[in-house]
Design an enzyme around this catalytic site. Structure first.
Site, mmCIF file in Angstrom:
data_model
loop_
_atom_site.group_PDB
_atom_site.id
_atom_site.type_symbol
_atom_site.label_atom_id
_atom_site.label_comp_id
_atom_site.label_asym_id
_atom_site.label_seq_id
_atom_site.Cartn_x
_atom_site.Cartn_y
_atom_site.Cartn_z
ATOM 1 N N ARG A 47 0.851 -1.184 0.000
ATOM 2 C CA ARG A 47 0.000 0.000 0.000
ATOM 3 C C ARG A 47 0.886 1.232 0.000
ATOM 4 O O ARG A 47 2.097 1.136 0.151
ATOM 5 C CB ARG A 47 -0.999 0.030 1.159
ATOM 6 C CG ARG A 47 -0.644 -0.691 2.427
ATOM 7 C CD ARG A 47 0.388 -0.008 3.275
ATOM 8 N NE ARG A 47 0.142 1.410 3.441
ATOM 9 C CZ ARG A 47 1.061 2.318 3.633
ATOM 10 N NH1 ARG A 47 2.338 1.960 3.654
ATOM 11 N NH2 ARG A 47 0.779 3.573 3.796
ATOM 12 N N GLY A 48 0.265 2.376 -0.218
ATOM 13 C CA GLY A 48 1.015 3.596 -0.455
ATOM 14 C C GLY A 48 1.060 3.847 -1.949
ATOM 15 O O GLY A 48 1.391 2.949 -2.733
ATOM 16 N N ALA A 49 0.700 5.064 -2.370
ATOM 17 C CA ALA A 49 0.499 5.348 -3.795
ATOM 18 C C ALA A 49 1.681 4.954 -4.685
ATOM 19 O O ALA A 49 1.502 4.233 -5.673
ATOM 20 C CB ALA A 49 0.143 6.821 -3.984
ATOM 21 N N GLN A 179 -1.964 2.106 10.166
ATOM 22 C CA GLN A 179 -0.702 2.163 9.418
ATOM 23 C C GLN A 179 0.360 2.981 10.141
ATOM 24 O O GLN A 179 1.553 2.747 9.972
ATOM 25 C CB GLN A 179 -0.927 2.755 8.022
ATOM 26 C CG GLN A 179 -1.750 1.891 7.099
ATOM 27 C CD GLN A 179 -3.175 2.392 6.996
ATOM 28 O OE1 GLN A 179 -3.773 2.768 8.001
ATOM 29 N NE2 GLN A 179 -3.726 2.393 5.804
ATOM 30 N N ASP A 220 -2.047 10.581 -1.944
ATOM 31 C CA ASP A 220 -2.314 9.617 -3.006
ATOM 32 C C ASP A 220 -2.722 10.282 -4.311
ATOM 33 O O ASP A 220 -2.726 9.631 -5.360
ATOM 34 C CB ASP A 220 -3.421 8.653 -2.562
ATOM 35 C CG ASP A 220 -2.940 7.716 -1.478
ATOM 36 O OD1 ASP A 220 -2.636 6.563 -1.800
ATOM 37 O OD2 ASP A 220 -2.845 8.136 -0.317
ATOM 38 N N ASN A 230 -5.709 12.228 0.593
ATOM 39 C CA ASN A 230 -4.799 11.403 1.402
ATOM 40 C C ASN A 230 -5.618 10.585 2.393
ATOM 41 O O ASN A 230 -6.848 10.703 2.473
ATOM 42 C CB ASN A 230 -3.781 12.297 2.127
ATOM 43 C CG ASN A 230 -2.642 11.489 2.740
ATOM 44 O OD1 ASN A 230 -2.095 10.587 2.111
ATOM 45 N ND2 ASN A 230 -2.291 11.784 3.980
#
Length: 326
Positions: A47-49, A179, A220, A230
């Site tokens: 995960r994370g853009a 997260q 994101d 975000n």
């Protein structure tokens, strides 16, 4: 340095840190097909853009390597998550390479390598906003685990630490998937950067006590008018920062800018209610209770002090954003 994404040329497989198992176990998830990559993105193994984009690029490469229908693989990967623009940017770039007769794997590797250098530049540029002695609050995880290395918001923090600045980080736990408490805390502990974890709703009180000097988050998607999408809770932080006159920065690579879409075009991802109703498998609300689970919110540009990119720090307005792409 943590490397959440690695490609094995010999075995032709993508190796991802399984972020669902952190911080208690450091385990790896092996992707041998584009369907494995789609699952990994959808279920937040990765995960994370930026990390989603890089992984999707390798997913399309796996489709080419094993003779799958490229366009079907493209659509499957594209539909894994709707809000992070890097996913579409990387897939479109790899598909363009394919249409031009190039090797998708080469393009995916290029995107991967560029991301590492970009994150490093963001850290070196962004650390200049950090003063010695600063208490820096961050939300969600915008670190190495959200990218290919270094991170975006955490790259700024990392390079301030590497340059000997005496800093302290305040980490929002970031409900519902935690997260911050799980991933950001894992990274900061790994780097020996001083920090404490707080519940999300403690942030405003700490600001009122003068215990927050700067806020740095990732994102994101950024529209050309400076609107930032975000992790849910970012908007609340920005409002609190404005009230308490605390600088609020967003760190992002150019690949996170969406110059075509308008606010009405953006789909805010709604995820399974179980993520709110349960924490690590334990139900915390009564049976039968419904939950909202929006994964992202949007922060208007008037609440943002600056956007930290690999080309410099800019104000969140169309003129400065468009100048990045001249």
């Amino acid at each position: 340095m943590l490397k959440p994404i690695e490609w094995d040329d010999e075995k032709k497989e993508l190796i991802l840190i399984d972020q669902r198992k952190l911080p208690h176990k450091l385990e790896y998830f092996i992707c041998r097909s584009y369907k494995d990559v789609a699952y990994a993105i959808k279920e937040m193994v990765v995960r994370g853009a930026p990390a989603i984009g890089i992984s999707a690029g390798y997913g399309l490469a796996l489709a080419e390597i094993y003779g799958d229908n490229i366009y079907k693989a493209y659509e499957t990967l594209k539909n894994t998550r709707p809000t992070a623009v890097n996913l579409f940017w990387a897939l479109d770039r790899c598909l363009k390479a394919y249409k031009e007769g190039k090797n998708i794997l080469d393009e995916a590797k290029k995107i991967h390598k560029e991301d590492i250098e970009t994150n490093k530049k963001i850290g070196k540029i962004g650390e200049k906003i950090i003063d010695d002695g600063d208490n820096i609050l961050t939300h969600c995880n915008a670190g190495a685990l959200a990218t290919s290395m270094y991170g975006t918001a955490l790259s700024v923090i990392r390079f301030a630490h590497y340059n000997g600045k005496n800093i302290f980080v305040i980490v929002d736990e970031t409900r519902p998937r935690l997260q911050g408490a799980k991933l950001t805390a894992f990274e900061l502990k790994y780097e020996n950067i001083p920090f404490r974890v707080i519940t999300d709703n403690t942030a405003g009180f700490l600001m009122s006590l003068g215990k927050v000097d700067k806020i740095v988050v990732g994102t994101d998607r950024i529209l050309k008018d400076g609107t930032v999408y975000n992790k849910i809770g970012t908007y609340s932080l920005a409002i609190l920062a404005k009230y308490h006159n605390i600088p609020f920065y967003v760190a992002a690579p150019l690949s996170t800018f969406d110059l075509k879409s308008k606010e009405d075009d953006i789909v805010i991802e709604e995820r399974d209610e179980k993520e709110v109703a349960y924490i690590d498998g334990v139900r915390i609300v009564p049976e039968g209770v419904r939950c909202y689970n929006y994964a992202f919110d949007k922060t208007p540009p008037n609440l943002i002090t600056g956007i930290i990119t690999e080309k410099g720090i800019i104000k969140p307005n169309e003129k400065e954003i468009m100048s990045l792409f001249d």
